[in-house]
Design an enzyme around this catalytic site. Structure first.
Site, PDB file in Angstrom:
ATOM      1  N   SER B 139       3.550  92.553 -30.134  1.00  0.00           N
ATOM      2  CA  SER B 139       3.444  91.972 -31.300  1.00  0.00           C
ATOM      3  C   SER B 139       4.556  90.927 -31.536  1.00  0.00           C
ATOM      4  O   SER B 139       5.682  91.191 -31.111  1.00  0.00           O
ATOM      5  CB  SER B 139       3.355  92.901 -32.390  1.00  0.00           C
ATOM      6  OG  SER B 139       3.420  92.295 -33.841  1.00  0.00           O
ATOM      7  N   TYR B 152       6.450 100.538 -35.559  1.00  0.00           N
ATOM      8  CA  TYR B 152       5.634  99.609 -34.909  1.00  0.00           C
ATOM      9  C   TYR B 152       6.551  98.696 -33.993  1.00  0.00           C
ATOM     10  O   TYR B 152       6.025  98.425 -32.966  1.00  0.00           O
ATOM     11  CB  TYR B 152       4.774  98.918 -36.068  1.00  0.00           C
ATOM     12  CG  TYR B 152       3.618  98.098 -35.529  1.00  0.00           C
ATOM     13  CD1 TYR B 152       2.505  98.781 -34.794  1.00  0.00           C
ATOM     14  CD2 TYR B 152       3.819  96.740 -35.568  1.00  0.00           C
ATOM     15  CE1 TYR B 152       1.599  97.581 -34.399  1.00  0.00           C
ATOM     16  CE2 TYR B 152       2.868  95.745 -35.232  1.00  0.00           C
ATOM     17  CZ  TYR B 152       1.630  96.398 -34.594  1.00  0.00           C
ATOM     18  OH  TYR B 152       0.543  95.478 -34.190  1.00  0.00           O
ATOM     19  N   LYS B 156       6.313  98.265 -30.179  1.00  0.00           N
ATOM     20  CA  LYS B 156       5.932  96.946 -29.428  1.00  0.00           C
ATOM     21  C   LYS B 156       7.170  96.359 -28.687  1.00  0.00           C
ATOM     22  O   LYS B 156       6.764  95.868 -27.676  1.00  0.00           O
ATOM     23  CB  LYS B 156       5.395  96.088 -30.748  1.00  0.00           C
ATOM     24  CG  LYS B 156       4.316  96.468 -31.510  1.00  0.00           C
ATOM     25  CD  LYS B 156       2.999  96.755 -30.513  1.00  0.00           C
ATOM     26  CE  LYS B 156       1.736  97.074 -30.953  1.00  0.00           C
ATOM     27  NZ  LYS B 156       0.750  96.929 -29.985  1.00  0.00           N
TER      28      LYS B 156
END
Lengths: 78, 245
Positions: B139, B152, B156
């Site tokens: 991401s 997150y 990532k």
């Protein structure tokens, strides 16, 4: 020379592209035959295929020389 | 170009918007696909829609046993695995100071650890066959960071570092490892945004629109193809210009 030793040496010669006379029992894959760590993984995979055995990671880590491989396979290959 | 006929692919998170887009695109280019996701019904509907060359396997990637069974199942069903798309991911957003251990652990487990385990399982067969395409869906926030998403973003970013390391290890075996970093893409995840949030996001996107799942799927097809064999260790940013890295 045993049949297993012959087959092991043939695989080593093919995979590492080295001269047959260099593939002695005490030859280290990495130090003497120019293998890198990925080559050693591939050799173990090739042994597994040729001899129809599974070589667990902890055993694979002890196979450092041609002789180690022959010894392991003589013990474990049916 | 980019013909995937005869190739086999495993896509995780195939019931999500981006995963479904990637699955459809790989299949359309001729690949045989195994689709994994948490929702069995959605997988079945997708498989019925795609027709031939499709296998499905429901799996919860927070369950390590399920993760470890996935690659052998895909290889068994398809006779090999050429293309692995680690797409499954979850979010558990919270501001950093309040982030719970579970929120951190769950995201790490699904978004990073499952990708590690699946890739480790897949790479042996790829080495044997001297062909492999490993694609991680990361991401933009893995590179830029994002408030509320420390877990997150860490997972990532971790995927990008893992991808580069794998790429270096196996490049000589005709196996590539790359990441795709989407920006804001129209999915159920972004549908949940209100108009004000949407507007403020678009102000940061030079392309002045959200991306589509097709924008991401096209990149996956490219990276999965034989033609991309000299591309490895890269992160392809697909974000309408919102971050130029």
């Amino acid at each position: 020379m045993s049949d297993i030793a012959d087959r092991v040496k043939k695989i080593v010669v093919e995979h590492l592209g080295v001269d047959t006379d260099k593939v002695k029992d005490n030859a280290s894959f990495i130090d003497d035959l120019g293998a890198d760590s990925l080559d050693t993984v591939e050799l173990v995979m090739a042994f597994e295929e040729e001899f129809g055995v599974e070589i667990p990671d902890d055993a694979a880590e002890t196979i450092l020389t041609v002789g180690d491989a022959v010894q392991f396979l003589e013990k474990n290959a049916g | 170009m980019f013909d995937l006929t005869g190739k086999t692919a495993l896509v995780t998170g195939a019931t999500g918007g981006i995963g479904e887009g990637i699955a459809r695109a790989l299949h359309e280019r001729g690949a045989t696909v195994t689709l994994s996701g948490t929702r069995a019904e959605k997988l079945e509907a997708l498989a019925a829609d795609l027709g031939e060359r499709v296998h499905i396997r429901a799996a919860n990637l927070s369950d390590r046993e399920a993760v470890d069974a996935l690659v052998p199942a895909a290889e068994g069903a398809m006779g090999g695995l050429d293309i692995l798309v680690n797409n499954a991911g979850i979010t558990r957003d919270n501001i950093f100071m309040r982030m719970k251990d579970e929120e951190w652990d769950q995201v790490m487990e699904v978004d990073l650890t499952s990708a590690f385990r699946l890739t480790r399982a897949a790479i042996k067969g790829m080495m044997r066959r001297r062909y492999g395409r490993i694609i991680g869906i990361t991401s933009v926030v893995g590179v830029t960071g994002n408030p509320g998403q420390a877990n997150y973003a860490a997972a990532k970013a971790g995927m990008i570092g893992m991808t580069k390391s794998i790429a270096r290890e196996v490049a000589s075996r005709n196996i590539t490892a790359n990441a795709i970093a989407p920006g804001f893409i129209e999915t159920a995840m972004t549908d949940a945004l209100n108009d004000k949030q949407r507007e403020s996001i678009l102000q940061s996107v030079p392309a002045a629109r959200l991306g589509t799942t097709l924008d991401i799927a096209a990149a996956a097809v490219y990276l999965a193809s034989e033609e991309a064999g000299y591309v490895t260790g890269q992160t392809l940013h697909i974000n309408g210009g919102m971050a130029m890295i």
